[in-house]
Design an enzyme around this catalytic site. Structure first.
Site, PDB file in Angstrom:
ATOM      1  CD  GLU A 107       6.113  -3.365   0.496  1.00  0.00           C
ATOM      2  OE1 GLU A 107       6.862  -4.266   0.088  1.00  0.00           O
ATOM      3  OE2 GLU A 107       5.454  -3.435   1.555  1.00  0.00           O
ATOM      4  CB  VAL A 108       2.937   0.473  -6.486  1.00  0.00           C
ATOM      5  CG1 VAL A 108       2.289   0.215  -7.839  1.00  0.00           C
ATOM      6  CG2 VAL A 108       1.891   0.871  -5.453  1.00  0.00           C
TER       7      VAL A 108
END
Ligand SMILES: *[C@@H]1O[C@H](CO)[C@@H](O)[C@H](O)[C@H]1NC(C)=O
Ligand SMILES: *[C@@H]1O[C@H](CO)[C@@H](O)[C@H](O)[C@H]1NC(C)=O
Length: 269
Positions: free
Chosen positions: A63-64
């Site tokens: 989830e960057v």
């Protein structure tokens, strides 16, 4: 399941070292352009490796959102100088963190986004941790890497409506036929995240659904009950034992984390 894994969920807040942030107003991910970022990671993993003698360290990488790298001028300038776009910088960051962890003797676990984006570049010592959905493990083991299965549709405890039957029937080896590839699936993990729980409800969110997954992981698929009604009585009994020992395991009949239907014997809920 993984007693030899140090699972780190380090959310760097940058309070001690604000220069880890891209900027005061845009605080994550850590500043990829700053050598100090990697010095801090190196220092932490160095300390950890002396204290925690585990084989694996979980380096995250899920989830960057790289938008702060784009919108912070000194970082976007650095990216241009390096000839990297944001997704290449994400890869650069993860691979650099992997090298640091390897240098301290750890093998690596990274979330599946790293594999999905640049699987071929990952260290062969990577274990890919699946979570987004099913069908990932078969690609991971085909690529020769190891995998931990935690597909969120079946094995995320914070999905409060997922009934125990789905935890029970989830098959980590789906579509993986060759035994050499099956061996690369190290196992599975049900995940309990903080979103939906606090001290008031954590026990009933975990139990008894985690126990259903545990039986799944301890049982060859062929020996698993295909008809989960054959399991209900036994699992209900186990839940009552937990309750008697002061663990607030939830009723089975509700589906997901639910409440008892009506006043009745523990074994019938
Ligand atoms: C990514 O981060 C930016 C800045 O913090 C935020 O405005 C944006 O909504 C985020 N995007 C997603 C998909 O979360
Ligand atoms: C980043 O660059 C790579 C290599 O040129 C390219 O394949 C990729 O599509 C680019 N990604 C973005 C988000 O522009």
């Amino acid at each position: 399941m993984f007693r030899d894994m140090l699972s780190l969920v380090l959310i760097f807040r940058g309070v001690g070292y604000p220069s880890l942030w891209p900027s005061k107003d845009c605080q994550q991910p850590l500043d990829v352009s700053n050598d100090f970022t990697f010095k801090v990671i190196d220092g932490i993993l160095s300390d950890f490796s002396k204290v925690f003698k585990f084989k694996f360290v979980h380096l995250g990488g899920d989830e960057v959102n790289t938008s702060c790298w784009r919108t912070t001028s000194h970082i976007s300038k650095w990216l241009k100088q390096q000839g990297m776009n944001e997704s290449e910088a994400y890869q650069y960051f993860v691979l650099k963190a992997q090298k640091i962890a390897l240098s301290h003797g750890y093998e690596l676990v990274n979330w599946e986004e790293t594999f999905n984006n640049f699987g071929k570049k990952l260290s062969p010592k990577t274990v890919v941790h699946n979570w987004l959905g099913s069908g990932v493990a078969e690609n991971v083991v085909k690529a020769g890497l190891r995998c931990i299965v935690s597909n969120q549709d079946k094995w995320y405890l914070d999905h409060l409506d997922t009934p125990w039957q789905q935890f029970y029937l989830n098959e980590p080896l789906t579509n993986i036929k060759e035994s050499s590839q099956q061996k690369l699936v190290m196992g599975g993990e049900v995940c309990m995240w903080g979103e939906t729980v606090d001290a008031s409800d954590i026990q009933q969110t975990i139990w008894p659904r985690a126990a259903a997954a545990a039986e799944r992981l301890w049982t060859p698929y062929g020996k698993l009950a295909k008809d989960t009604t054959l399991v209900t009585g036994r699992l209900a009994h186990f839940r009552c034992l937990l309750n008697q020992r002061g663990i607030a395991a939830a009723p089975l009949a509700a589906g997901g984390r639910g409440t008892p239907y009506e006043p009745d014997s523990c074994y019938k809920q």
